[in-house]
Enzyme design. Sequence first.
Site, mmCIF file in Angstrom:
data_model
loop_
_atom_site.group_PDB
_atom_site.id
_atom_site.type_symbol
_atom_site.label_atom_id
_atom_site.label_comp_id
_atom_site.label_asym_id
_atom_site.label_seq_id
_atom_site.Cartn_x
_atom_site.Cartn_y
_atom_site.Cartn_z
ATOM 1 C CB CYS A 35 36.679 33.275 43.043
ATOM 2 S SG CYS A 35 36.532 31.503 43.430
ATOM 3 C CG HIS B 269 35.869 27.792 42.225
ATOM 4 N ND1 HIS B 269 35.414 28.771 41.386
ATOM 5 C CD2 HIS B 269 35.174 26.665 41.901
ATOM 6 C CE1 HIS B 269 34.481 28.273 40.586
ATOM 7 N NE2 HIS B 269 34.310 26.999 40.884
ATOM 8 C CD GLU C 174 40.303 31.783 42.377
ATOM 9 O OE1 GLU C 174 40.400 32.347 41.281
ATOM 10 O OE2 GLU C 174 39.708 30.694 42.531
ATOM 11 C CB CYS D 99 34.454 32.194 38.747
ATOM 12 S SG CYS D 99 34.114 31.920 40.504
#
Length: 168
Positions: free
Chosen positions: A106, A59, A61, A96
Amino acid sequence: MASSIQPGDHKAFMRLALSLAQKSPPKPTNYRVGAVVVDVPSNTILATGYTLELEGNTHAEQCCFMKLAQQHGVPEQKLAEVLPKDLALYTTVEPCSKRLSGNLPCVERVLRLAGCIKTVYVGILEPEKFVQENTGRKSLRDAGIEVVHVEGMEKEILEVATAGHVKE
Protein backbone atom coordinates in the site's frame (compact mmCIF):
# COMPACT_ATOMS: atom_id res chain seq x y z
CA MET A 1 -20.03 12.29 -1.69
CA ALA A 2 -20.00 15.50 0.32
CA SER A 3 -19.00 14.77 3.88
CA SER A 4 -21.13 15.61 6.90
CA ILE A 5 -17.88 15.52 8.89
CA GLN A 6 -16.47 18.94 9.71
CA PRO A 7 -13.29 19.81 7.77
CA GLY A 8 -10.21 18.90 9.78
CA ASP A 9 -12.09 16.61 12.20
CA HIS A 10 -9.48 13.89 11.90
CA LYS A 11 -11.00 11.73 14.66
CA ALA A 12 -14.37 11.71 12.89
CA PHE A 13 -12.78 10.60 9.62
CA MET A 14 -10.84 7.95 11.56
CA ARG A 15 -14.09 6.77 13.20
CA LEU A 16 -15.57 6.40 9.71
CA ALA A 17 -12.54 4.36 8.66
CA LEU A 18 -12.93 2.22 11.79
CA SER A 19 -16.60 1.59 10.98
CA LEU A 20 -15.48 0.34 7.55
CA ALA A 21 -12.83 -1.93 9.11
CA GLN A 22 -15.60 -3.60 11.11
CA LYS A 23 -17.11 -4.82 7.81
CA SER A 24 -13.97 -6.80 7.00
CA PRO A 25 -14.18 -10.53 7.73
CA PRO A 26 -12.11 -11.58 10.77
CA LYS A 27 -9.18 -13.80 9.71
CA PRO A 28 -6.03 -14.93 11.51
CA THR A 29 -3.78 -13.90 8.61
CA ASN A 30 -4.45 -10.18 8.18
CA TYR A 31 -5.54 -6.99 9.88
CA ARG A 32 -9.06 -5.60 9.47
CA VAL A 33 -8.41 -2.08 8.20
CA GLY A 34 -10.62 0.73 6.96
CA ALA A 35 -9.58 3.63 4.73
CA VAL A 36 -11.10 6.87 3.45
CA VAL A 37 -9.80 9.19 0.71
CA VAL A 38 -10.86 12.83 1.17
CA ASP A 39 -10.51 15.82 -1.15
CA VAL A 40 -9.38 18.35 1.47
CA PRO A 41 -10.47 21.67 -0.15
CA SER A 42 -14.03 20.48 -0.79
CA ASN A 43 -14.17 18.11 2.23
CA THR A 44 -15.55 15.45 -0.12
CA ILE A 45 -15.11 11.73 0.47
CA LEU A 46 -13.89 10.35 -2.85
CA ALA A 47 -13.57 6.68 -1.88
CA THR A 48 -13.82 4.29 1.03
CA GLY A 49 -12.46 0.79 1.43
CA TYR A 50 -11.79 -2.02 3.85
CA THR A 51 -9.68 -5.16 3.94
CA LEU A 52 -11.00 -7.87 1.61
CA GLU A 53 -13.86 -5.67 0.36
CA LEU A 54 -12.96 -6.36 -3.26
CA GLU A 55 -12.00 -9.66 -4.82
CA GLY A 56 -8.52 -10.97 -4.14
CA ASN A 57 -6.35 -10.41 -1.10
CA THR A 58 -7.16 -6.69 -1.07
CA HIS A 59 -6.13 -4.15 1.54
CA ALA A 60 -8.27 -1.16 2.51
CA GLU A 61 -6.16 1.48 0.75
CA GLN A 62 -5.92 -0.73 -2.33
CA CYS A 63 -9.74 -0.98 -2.44
CA CYS A 64 -10.02 2.82 -2.34
CA PHE A 65 -7.60 3.22 -5.23
CA MET A 66 -9.20 0.40 -7.27
CA LYS A 67 -12.61 2.08 -6.89
CA LEU A 68 -11.19 5.47 -7.88
CA ALA A 69 -9.52 3.93 -10.94
CA GLN A 70 -12.82 2.35 -11.96
CA GLN A 71 -14.74 5.62 -11.40
CA HIS A 72 -12.29 7.50 -13.60
CA GLY A 73 -11.90 4.76 -16.21
CA VAL A 74 -8.11 4.57 -15.84
CA PRO A 75 -5.71 1.92 -14.60
CA GLU A 76 -4.68 2.41 -10.98
CA GLN A 77 -1.16 3.36 -12.16
CA LYS A 78 -2.61 6.45 -13.93
CA LEU A 79 -4.74 7.75 -11.04
CA ALA A 80 -2.33 10.62 -10.32
CA GLU A 81 -3.23 12.07 -13.74
CA VAL A 82 -6.95 12.40 -12.91
CA LEU A 83 -7.25 12.95 -9.15
CA PRO A 84 -7.38 16.31 -7.35
CA LYS A 85 -4.05 17.53 -5.99
CA ASP A 86 -4.86 17.96 -2.29
CA LEU A 87 -6.04 14.63 -0.91
CA ALA A 88 -5.87 13.09 2.54
CA LEU A 89 -5.86 9.35 3.19
CA TYR A 90 -7.24 8.15 6.51
CA THR A 91 -6.37 4.58 7.38
CA THR A 92 -6.88 2.78 10.68
CA VAL A 93 -3.54 0.98 10.39
CA GLU A 94 -0.40 2.45 8.86
CA PRO A 95 -0.08 1.44 5.17
CA CYS A 96 1.95 -1.73 4.67
CA SER A 97 5.44 -1.53 3.20
CA LYS A 98 5.60 -5.21 2.29
CA ARG A 99 2.98 -7.74 1.19
CA LEU A 100 3.59 -11.38 1.99
CA SER A 101 1.04 -12.22 -0.74
CA GLY A 102 3.23 -10.64 -3.42
CA ASN A 103 0.72 -7.85 -4.10
CA LEU A 104 1.97 -4.28 -4.43
CA PRO A 105 2.38 -2.81 -0.92
CA CYS A 106 0.00 0.00 0.00
CA VAL A 107 2.89 2.40 0.62
CA GLU A 108 3.93 1.99 -3.02
CA ARG A 109 0.34 2.60 -4.12
CA VAL A 110 0.29 5.82 -2.06
CA LEU A 111 3.70 6.86 -3.44
CA ARG A 112 2.29 6.64 -6.98
CA LEU A 113 -0.12 9.36 -5.82
CA ALA A 114 2.54 11.57 -4.18
CA GLY A 115 1.41 14.54 -6.28
CA CYS A 116 -2.15 14.09 -5.01
CA ILE A 117 -2.04 12.68 -1.47
CA LYS A 118 -0.49 15.29 0.82
CA THR A 119 -1.19 13.65 4.18
CA VAL A 120 -1.76 10.13 5.45
CA TYR A 121 -3.57 9.99 8.79
CA VAL A 122 -3.06 6.71 10.67
CA GLY A 123 -4.87 5.36 13.71
CA ILE A 124 -2.11 2.95 14.75
CA LEU A 125 1.35 2.14 13.48
CA GLU A 126 1.56 -1.29 11.89
CA PRO A 127 2.22 -4.00 14.48
CA GLU A 128 5.20 -6.19 13.61
CA LYS A 129 3.24 -9.45 13.66
CA PHE A 130 3.42 -10.10 9.90
CA VAL A 131 6.06 -7.68 8.60
CA GLN A 132 9.02 -6.58 10.68
CA GLU A 133 10.06 -2.93 10.52
CA ASN A 134 7.52 -1.19 8.34
CA THR A 135 9.66 1.33 6.46
CA GLY A 136 6.63 2.95 4.87
CA ARG A 137 6.53 6.05 7.07
CA LYS A 138 10.05 7.02 6.03
CA SER A 139 9.31 6.36 2.34
CA LEU A 140 6.18 8.51 2.48
CA ARG A 141 7.92 11.34 4.31
CA ASP A 142 10.86 11.21 1.90
CA ALA A 143 8.35 11.72 -0.93
CA GLY A 144 6.90 14.79 0.81
CA ILE A 145 3.80 13.07 2.17
CA GLU A 146 3.09 13.95 5.78
CA VAL A 147 2.23 11.03 8.09
CA VAL A 148 0.11 12.01 11.09
CA HIS A 149 -0.87 9.72 13.96
CA VAL A 150 -4.48 10.41 15.03
CA GLU A 151 -4.24 9.59 18.70
CA GLY A 152 -6.84 8.32 21.13
CA MET A 153 -8.41 5.38 19.30
CA GLU A 154 -5.55 2.86 19.38
CA LYS A 155 -7.20 0.30 21.69
CA GLU A 156 -10.43 0.19 19.69
CA ILE A 157 -8.60 0.09 16.35
CA LEU A 158 -6.34 -2.74 17.52
CA GLU A 159 -9.33 -4.76 18.79
CA VAL A 160 -11.03 -4.47 15.39
CA ALA A 161 -7.80 -4.99 13.42
CA THR A 162 -6.91 -8.21 15.23
CA ALA A 163 -10.36 -9.82 15.49
CA GLY A 164 -9.95 -13.38 14.28
CA HIS A 165 -6.30 -13.59 15.34
CA VAL A 166 -5.23 -16.30 17.73
CA LYS A 167 -4.69 -14.63 21.08
CA GLU A 168 -1.38 -15.60 22.67
